[in-house]
Motif scaffolding. Structure first.
Motif, PDB file in Angstrom:
ATOM      1  N   ILE A 118      -1.950   5.106   7.515  1.00 52.10           N
ATOM      2  CA  ILE A 118      -2.595   3.809   7.298  1.00 52.10           C
ATOM      3  C   ILE A 118      -3.092   3.236   8.628  1.00 52.10           C
ATOM      4  O   ILE A 118      -2.375   3.277   9.638  1.00 52.10           O
ATOM      5  CB  ILE A 118      -1.632   2.810   6.623  1.00 52.10           C
ATOM      6  CG1 ILE A 118      -1.165   3.349   5.258  1.00 52.10           C
ATOM      7  CG2 ILE A 118      -2.285   1.430   6.461  1.00 52.10           C
ATOM      8  CD1 ILE A 118      -0.066   2.536   4.621  1.00 52.10           C
ATOM      9  N   MET A 119      -4.328   2.707   8.606  1.00 52.60           N
ATOM     10  CA  MET A 119      -4.867   1.969   9.741  1.00 52.60           C
ATOM     11  C   MET A 119      -5.191   0.547   9.273  1.00 52.60           C
ATOM     12  O   MET A 119      -6.243   0.315   8.673  1.00 52.60           O
ATOM     13  CB  MET A 119      -6.131   2.623  10.298  1.00 52.60           C
ATOM     14  CG  MET A 119      -6.699   1.884  11.514  1.00 52.60           C
ATOM     15  SD  MET A 119      -8.406   2.360  11.943  1.00 52.60           S
ATOM     16  CE  MET A 119      -8.164   4.049  12.462  1.00 52.60           C
ATOM     17  N   PRO A 120      -4.300  -0.414   9.501  1.00 55.20           N
ATOM     18  CA  PRO A 120      -4.616  -1.798   9.162  1.00 55.20           C
ATOM     19  C   PRO A 120      -5.729  -2.321  10.074  1.00 55.20           C
ATOM     20  O   PRO A 120      -5.794  -1.969  11.252  1.00 55.20           O
ATOM     21  CB  PRO A 120      -3.304  -2.545   9.423  1.00 55.20           C
ATOM     22  CG  PRO A 120      -2.248  -1.486   9.497  1.00 55.20           C
ATOM     23  CD  PRO A 120      -2.936  -0.274  10.035  1.00 55.20           C
ATOM     24  N   ILE A 121      -6.599  -3.169   9.509  1.00 56.07           N
ATOM     25  CA  ILE A 121      -7.641  -3.814  10.306  1.00 56.07           C
ATOM     26  C   ILE A 121      -7.304  -5.306  10.369  1.00 56.07           C
ATOM     27  O   ILE A 121      -7.202  -5.975   9.341  1.00 56.07           O
ATOM     28  CB  ILE A 121      -9.039  -3.603   9.700  1.00 56.07           C
ATOM     29  CG1 ILE A 121      -9.281  -2.119   9.375  1.00 56.07           C
ATOM     30  CG2 ILE A 121     -10.114  -4.112  10.668  1.00 56.07           C
ATOM     31  CD1 ILE A 121     -10.595  -1.855   8.639  1.00 56.07           C
ATOM     32  N   VAL A 153       0.843  -1.204   0.000  1.00 51.69           N
ATOM     33  CA  VAL A 153       0.000   0.000   0.000  1.00 51.69           C
ATOM     34  C   VAL A 153       0.873   1.247   0.000  1.00 51.69           C
ATOM     35  O   VAL A 153       0.634   2.193  -0.763  1.00 51.69           O
ATOM     36  CB  VAL A 153      -0.971  -0.008   1.202  1.00 51.69           C
ATOM     37  CG1 VAL A 153      -1.680   1.336   1.344  1.00 51.69           C
ATOM     38  CG2 VAL A 153      -1.988  -1.125   1.037  1.00 51.69           C
ATOM     39  N   ASN A 154       1.895   1.272   0.843  1.00 53.44           N
ATOM     40  CA  ASN A 154       2.809   2.415   0.882  1.00 53.44           C
ATOM     41  C   ASN A 154       3.489   2.645  -0.470  1.00 53.44           C
ATOM     42  O   ASN A 154       3.623   3.786  -0.927  1.00 53.44           O
ATOM     43  CB  ASN A 154       3.874   2.197   1.962  1.00 53.44           C
ATOM     44  CG  ASN A 154       3.429   2.643   3.335  1.00 53.44           C
ATOM     45  OD1 ASN A 154       2.866   3.723   3.500  1.00 53.44           O
ATOM     46  ND2 ASN A 154       3.681   1.812   4.329  1.00 53.44           N
ATOM     47  N   LYS A 155       3.897   1.555  -1.101  1.00 53.04           N
ATOM     48  CA  LYS A 155       4.575   1.652  -2.406  1.00 53.04           C
ATOM     49  C   LYS A 155       3.647   2.250  -3.459  1.00 53.04           C
ATOM     50  O   LYS A 155       4.049   3.129  -4.233  1.00 53.04           O
ATOM     51  CB  LYS A 155       5.044   0.259  -2.836  1.00 53.04           C
ATOM     52  CG  LYS A 155       5.815   0.233  -4.145  1.00 53.04           C
ATOM     53  CD  LYS A 155       6.237  -1.190  -4.500  1.00 53.04           C
ATOM     54  CE  LYS A 155       6.936  -1.228  -5.853  1.00 53.04           C
ATOM     55  NZ  LYS A 155       7.284  -2.623  -6.254  1.00 53.04           N
ATOM     56  N   SER A 180       4.897  -1.140  10.930  1.00 53.26           N
ATOM     57  CA  SER A 180       5.159  -0.817   9.527  1.00 53.26           C
ATOM     58  C   SER A 180       5.097   0.690   9.283  1.00 53.26           C
ATOM     59  O   SER A 180       4.466   1.434  10.050  1.00 53.26           O
ATOM     60  CB  SER A 180       4.134  -1.521   8.632  1.00 53.26           C
ATOM     61  OG  SER A 180       4.231  -2.916   8.764  1.00 53.26           O
ATOM     62  N   GLU A 181       5.719   1.136   8.211  1.00 55.58           N
ATOM     63  CA  GLU A 181       5.793   2.555   7.867  1.00 55.58           C
ATOM     64  C   GLU A 181       4.401   3.171   7.683  1.00 55.58           C
ATOM     65  O   GLU A 181       3.522   2.563   7.062  1.00 55.58           O
ATOM     66  CB  GLU A 181       6.598   2.720   6.575  1.00 55.58           C
ATOM     67  CG  GLU A 181       6.830   4.166   6.169  1.00 55.58           C
ATOM     68  CD  GLU A 181       7.566   4.282   4.838  1.00 55.58           C
ATOM     69  OE1 GLU A 181       7.841   5.416   4.420  1.00 55.58           O
ATOM     70  OE2 GLU A 181       7.865   3.241   4.225  1.00 55.58           O
ATOM     71  N   ASN A 182       4.221   4.366   8.249  1.00 53.28           N
ATOM     72  CA  ASN A 182       3.003   5.182   8.123  1.00 53.28           C
ATOM     73  C   ASN A 182       1.778   4.617   8.847  1.00 53.28           C
ATOM     74  O   ASN A 182       0.683   5.162   8.717  1.00 53.28           O
ATOM     75  CB  ASN A 182       2.647   5.442   6.649  1.00 53.28           C
ATOM     76  CG  ASN A 182       3.670   6.319   5.967  1.00 53.28           C
ATOM     77  OD1 ASN A 182       4.212   7.242   6.578  1.00 53.28           O
ATOM     78  ND2 ASN A 182       3.979   6.030   4.714  1.00 53.28           N
TER      79      ASN A 182
END
Length: 203
Positions: A86-89, A70-72, A105-107
């Motif tokens: 980013i908010m991973p679920i 996602v970041n990439k 993870s980043e961000n």
């Protein structure tokens, strides 16, 4: 863009969300968009990254590699180089076991848990008491706290039972969550009131 949108309507939903991000006055509130599970979610990003979004919710996240993807993609299409969080679920047994690597993870600024899909993944039913989700919720809280990001609890599905919601919020707060999602405006007051510090905490 995810579960509430029929598979055949994903393209139209992206246009609606993009237009909303561009034209609606959010009065300073964060603009958060829940994309689809990867890899479909990468297509969603192309439609929203350059249109005033602040945070991406990444559903059914199971590894740090998915956050990296996602970041990439964001970096590749972010013309203004705006910061997008980013908010991973976490919604599966594998995601729970990988919660710390995801949280660091980043961000990533918060880590959420989705208990409807999680209970289905482990082969059980979700109950008001929540014994079947204690392990997952505790893992997500500890992973988030260790990574110094916000832990956010799952939505509570029964929008008609305010007392059960209240008890769920009190358990959630006791576990260490900072807040939770809601699926109906009538839940907001109960959630705010019961996450708020009580007199003992204020003293």
């Amino acid at each position: 863009l995810e579960d509430s949108v029929a598979p055949a309507k994903k393209f139209e939903a992206r246009i609606l969300v993009r237009n909303t991000l561009r034209s609606v006055n959010f009065y300073g509130a964060e603009r958060m968009v829940r994309i689809n599970q990867l890899p479909l979610g990468l297509e969603d990003l192309k439609m929203i990254v350059n249109h005033n979004v602040n945070l991406i919710l990444l559903p059914k996240c199971e590894s740090a590699a998915q956050v990296k993807e996602v970041n990439k993609e964001i970096k590749a299409i972010n013309k203004a180089k705006r910061k997008i969080w980013i908010m991973p679920i976490i919604e599966s047994a594998l995601g729970v076991l990988n919660a710390y690597e995801i949280a660091t993870s980043e961000n990533v600024v918060s880590l959420a848990v989705g208990l409807e899909d999680y209970t289905a993944d482990i082969g059980t039913q979700r109950t008001n008491e929540g014994n079947e989700t204690f392990f997952a919720r505790s893992m997500v809280v500890n992973a988030a706290r260790a990574a110094r990001v916000q832990p956010i609890d799952s939505v509570f599905s029964d929008v008609s039972d305010m007392e059960a919601l209240k008890q769920n919020v009190l358990r959630s707060k006791a576990l260490g969550f900072d807040g939770m999602g809601c699926i109906h405006p009538r839940q907001i007051a109960v959630i705010h009131e019961n996450y708020a510090p009580d007199e003992k905490e204020i003293d």
